[in-house]
Design a protein around this motif. Structure first.
Motif, PDB file in Angstrom:
ATOM      1  N   LEU A   1      47.709  10.031  36.044  1.00 38.99           N
ATOM      2  CA  LEU A   1      46.928   9.183  36.632  1.00 38.99           C
ATOM      3  C   LEU A   1      45.841   9.533  37.606  1.00 38.99           C
ATOM      4  CD1 LEU A   1      50.182   6.616  37.557  1.00 38.99           C
ATOM      5  CD2 LEU A   1      48.283   6.568  36.066  1.00 38.99           C
ATOM      6  N   THR A   2      45.563  10.743  37.814  1.00 37.14           N
ATOM      7  CA  THR A   2      44.482  11.273  38.585  1.00 37.14           C
ATOM      8  C   THR A   2      43.380  11.189  37.592  1.00 37.14           C
ATOM      9  OG1 THR A   2      45.866  12.733  39.970  1.00 37.14           O
ATOM     10  CG2 THR A   2      43.450  13.519  39.666  1.00 37.14           C
ATOM     11  N   LYS A   3      43.688  11.621  36.381  1.00 42.88           N
ATOM     12  CA  LYS A   3      42.579  11.397  35.273  1.00 42.88           C
ATOM     13  C   LYS A   3      42.343   9.992  34.912  1.00 42.88           C
ATOM     14  CE  LYS A   3      43.725  16.093  33.338  1.00 42.88           C
ATOM     15  NZ  LYS A   3      44.067  16.820  32.437  1.00 42.88           N
ATOM     16  N   PHE A   4      43.408   9.250  34.840  1.00 42.36           N
ATOM     17  CA  PHE A   4      43.262   7.931  34.489  1.00 42.36           C
ATOM     18  C   PHE A   4      42.247   7.167  35.798  1.00 42.36           C
ATOM     19  CE2 PHE A   4      44.372   3.411  35.660  1.00 42.36           C
ATOM     20  CZ  PHE A   4      44.448   2.987  34.280  1.00 42.36           C
ATOM     21  N   GLU A   5      42.464   7.302  36.921  1.00 47.06           N
ATOM     22  CA  GLU A   5      41.425   6.814  37.764  1.00 47.06           C
ATOM     23  C   GLU A   5      40.253   7.305  37.845  1.00 47.06           C
ATOM     24  OE1 GLU A   5      43.510   8.000  41.431  1.00 47.06           O
ATOM     25  OE2 GLU A   5      44.914   6.209  41.246  1.00 47.06           O
ATOM     26  N   LEU A   6      39.997   8.547  37.439  1.00 44.72           N
ATOM     27  CA  LEU A   6      38.596   9.156  37.452  1.00 44.72           C
ATOM     28  C   LEU A   6      37.849   8.731  36.101  1.00 44.72           C
ATOM     29  CD1 LEU A   6      39.172  12.952  38.395  1.00 44.72           C
ATOM     30  CD2 LEU A   6      37.935  11.336  39.642  1.00 44.72           C
ATOM     31  N   ALA A   7      38.707   8.476  34.924  1.00 43.64           N
ATOM     32  CA  ALA A   7      38.175   7.696  34.001  1.00 43.64           C
ATOM     33  C   ALA A   7      37.733   6.525  33.835  1.00 43.64           C
ATOM     34  CB  ALA A   7      39.001   7.807  32.778  1.00 43.64           C
TER      35      ALA A   7
ATOM     36  N   TYR B   1      41.727   8.795  28.708  1.00 38.67           N
ATOM     37  CA  TYR B   1      42.479   8.236  29.723  1.00 38.67           C
ATOM     38  C   TYR B   1      42.348   6.974  30.318  1.00 38.67           C
ATOM     39  CZ  TYR B   1      44.348  13.072  30.194  1.00 38.67           C
ATOM     40  OH  TYR B   1      44.948  14.157  30.088  1.00 38.67           O
ATOM     41  N   LEU B   2      41.751   6.099  29.421  1.00 39.91           N
ATOM     42  CA  LEU B   2      41.846   4.439  29.362  1.00 39.91           C
ATOM     43  C   LEU B   2      43.056   4.032  28.871  1.00 39.91           C
ATOM     44  CD1 LEU B   2      38.079   3.926  28.718  1.00 39.91           C
ATOM     45  CD2 LEU B   2      39.174   4.353  31.092  1.00 39.91           C
ATOM     46  N   THR B   3      43.451   2.774  29.482  1.00 35.53           N
ATOM     47  CA  THR B   3      44.466   2.102  28.978  1.00 35.53           C
ATOM     48  C   THR B   3      44.274   1.640  27.467  1.00 35.53           C
ATOM     49  OG1 THR B   3      44.965   1.232  31.181  1.00 35.53           O
ATOM     50  CG2 THR B   3      46.103   0.002  29.060  1.00 35.53           C
TER      51      THR B   3
ATOM     52  N   GLY C   1      29.495   1.724  36.984  1.00 37.39           N
ATOM     53  CA  GLY C   1      30.395   3.026  37.279  1.00 37.39           C
ATOM     54  C   GLY C   1      31.833   2.609  37.101  1.00 37.39           C
ATOM     55  N   ILE C   2      32.067   1.507  36.909  1.00 39.16           N
ATOM     56  CA  ILE C   2      33.534   0.998  36.607  1.00 39.16           C
ATOM     57  C   ILE C   2      33.852   0.620  35.178  1.00 39.16           C
ATOM     58  CG2 ILE C   2      35.419  -0.293  37.242  1.00 39.16           C
ATOM     59  CD1 ILE C   2      34.355  -0.500  40.064  1.00 39.16           C
TER      60      ILE C   2
END
Length: 270
Positions: A26-32, A185-187, A233-234
């Motif tokens: 989830l750390t990588k998920f949030e960054l991605a 790391y995206l859904t 950026g999102i």
């Protein structure tokens, strides 16, 4: 005694590894997805969604305008089906209303009487979850502060894509399963009950709830995230495919505006 200790030790280690995997993923998920600094700057979002489905051989497009101010406003306007032009739900931090147009009867459908109704306290409380602007992107963003619990279930392939499999339990007990692409790391995909899908889409009040709710409450819904677009950026999901039994519904999002002023009229129940 020794076997009992070893079993307890094994369970403890397994839980620690699972928690570590969840935090790392989830750390990588949030960054991605853009990173918490970018999400913390979100104040408003406005965009248009078009649902494309087929009913009894007839293609139908349902257009929805989504307007959110973090902590203050959630508004969804719906048009394009059964005379639903002018239908909307508006929820603020103090009240909520749903407006429905009059729909004439036809066939076995008895029709609906239009008007504006105030949301009951229990419905309002549930609907106010939509005031959290991060919910529009993913319940996984900043999940700990929301009181969510996430369990690592290993890996799985979705359309030949290697994914991490995560079980998500919300602070209200709702459960869903997320598949996170191991490369981006995206859904990639989400599985959840129909009733929860209706709520997540903000369709649990108004005519759409009346037409869809009882039909899919207990069915499993699969949401496939087919396309993203970088907006300020999102990573914003632009195209999704909803699998509901043998029915596929496409959702296309467009005209996304982030942190733009919202017209005052949208806060009013009229």
């Amino acid at each position: 005694m020794k076997k009992g200790f070893l079993f307890s030790f094994f369970i403890t280690i397994t839980l620690l590894i699972s928690a570590q995997n969840v935090d790392e993923i989830l750390t990588k998920f949030e960054l991605a997805n853009g990173g918490l600094p970018a999400f913390s700057k979100l104040k408003t979002i406005q965009y248009t969604s078009v649902l494309k489905l087929n009913m009894m051989g007839m293609p139908i497009d349902i257009t929805m305008k989504n307007i959110i101010e973090n902590g203050k406003l959630f508004r969804k306007e719906t048009s394009g089906m059964m005379g639903m032009k002018g239908s909307y739900t508006v929820v603020t931090d103090t009240s909520g209303f749903v407006s429905t147009p009059s729909v004439p009867s036809y066939g076995d459908f008895p029709g609906m009487e239009g008007g504006i109704a105030k949301l009951e306290p229990d419905v309002l409380l549930k609907s106010q979850e939509k005031l959290n602007i991060l919910q529009e992107f993913s319940p996984l963003i900043n999940y700990k502060t929301k009181g969510f619990k996430i369990e690592y279930l290993g890996t799985s392939k979705i359309d030949k894509v290697d994914c991490y499999k995560l079980k998500v339990v919300s602070n209200t007990g709702d459960q869903s399963v997320y598949f996170i692409n191991q490369q981006t790391y995206l859904t990639k995909q989400v599985e959840l009950p129909g009733k929860q899908f209706i709520s997540q889409m903000g369709l649990d009040t108004g005519p759409m709830a009346n037409m869809m709710g009882s039909r899919i409450d207990k069915q499993k819904v699969i949401i496939i995230y087919a396309e993203y677009r970088d907006i300020d950026g999102i990573q914003f999901p632009i195209k999704q495919v909803i699998q509901l039994g043998s029915v596929d519904i496409e959702i296309e999002n467009s005209d996304v505006q982030i942190n733009e002023p919202i017209e005052k009229k949208y806060y009013l129940a009229k």
